[in-house]
Enzyme design. Sequence first.
Site, mmCIF file in Angstrom:
data_model
loop_
_atom_site.group_PDB
_atom_site.id
_atom_site.type_symbol
_atom_site.label_atom_id
_atom_site.label_comp_id
_atom_site.label_asym_id
_atom_site.label_seq_id
_atom_site.Cartn_x
_atom_site.Cartn_y
_atom_site.Cartn_z
ATOM 1 N N CYS A 199 -21.729 -9.322 39.276
ATOM 2 C CA CYS A 199 -22.150 -9.218 37.873
ATOM 3 C C CYS A 199 -21.157 -10.019 37.029
ATOM 4 C CB CYS A 199 -22.246 -7.762 37.429
ATOM 5 S SG CYS A 199 -20.677 -6.865 37.519
ATOM 6 N N THR A 200 -21.150 -9.817 35.721
ATOM 7 C CA THR A 200 -20.331 -10.647 34.832
ATOM 8 C C THR A 200 -18.832 -10.491 35.083
ATOM 9 O OG1 THR A 200 -22.023 -10.227 33.188
ATOM 10 C CG2 THR A 200 -20.016 -11.309 32.419
#
Length: 343
Positions: A199-200
């Site tokens: 994810c980020t």
Amino acid sequence: MQLYNKLSAKEREKLLEQAGEERLTLSFYQYAKIGNPHLFRNHLFITWHEQDVLGRIYVAHEGINAQLSVPAKRFIDFKQFLDGIYFLKDVRLNIAIEQDLKSFLKLKVKVRDKIVADGLNDATFDVTNIGTHVDALKFNELIDDPNVVLVDMRNHYESEIGHFKNAITPDVDTFRDSLDIIENNLKDYKEDKKLVMYCTGGIRCEKASAYYKHKGFKNVFQLEGGIIEYARQVENQGLENKFIGKNFVFDHRRGERITDDVISHCHQCGEPCDTHTNCANEACHLLFIQCEKCAVAMENCCSSECIEIIHLPEDEQKRLRQGIPNSNKIFKKGRSEKLKFKK
Ligand SMILES: [Zn+2]
Ligand SMILES: [Zn+2]
């Protein structure tokens, strides 16, 4: 004692421009048991306000999730303050690659039920039984393995502008939705395939990996520090970069360019473009991709209806917004029938 912002975003923007001093955009998170989130919140606000830190920070009984902009010359003070909090000592700080003076214009420290709105009932599974953390080097090796399923744990508007090659990118609006869709798609592979997720900044994978292990996936891996840390390691260690496009970020910049590839399109004309914007109509605020030409032609709006509204007197616009609670939640992020080129 001041516990809340006094300056508006506009006033702050002016001040930042005048001061012209260097700032660092960074993020960090930590799951930890916090007895009194309100007290902790005030402690953070008072100190960071004094240090001229800006950003969006969520505090909950389960921990802290922070995205910040720190004046470069106050960084040592900022770091010392963090190290003085036992569960934040030596916490990994994800430092943004592209720096923007105005990534954040306010300091908002909010107490929430959770630090990520994951929609999960944490009492139903062991949240500490997480997947194996891998760094960029190991991640690159792993995703070449034909026995690996690579999953993007972010939402559609994030993966649309950039993702890892060969990743599954669920077309979802929320983290909760993606959990079920991925589980369903991969249910036959629980025993034999390796599930690798990213994810980020890594925070969503902390929960998702534990959830999937609970659901019976045997081999679960997660990219430590997410795309932000991956990009930093790839650059520092001269590794092959397997990410294409831009990394969507949740501040004023909206995206951080990782490679020059533009993999998405303007939602209004279909030309290659990966610049997100929010509709200029306050009551709409739709998040969408808009090229420079369309931004001019459409006056930064998502539709002709919104153009009409922004030309009304401010009082009239306010009157129209009345009774519509939390207007930007009415529209789903990045979806509208009015956008011709949004799939
Ligand atoms: Zn366009
Ligand atoms: Zn609009």
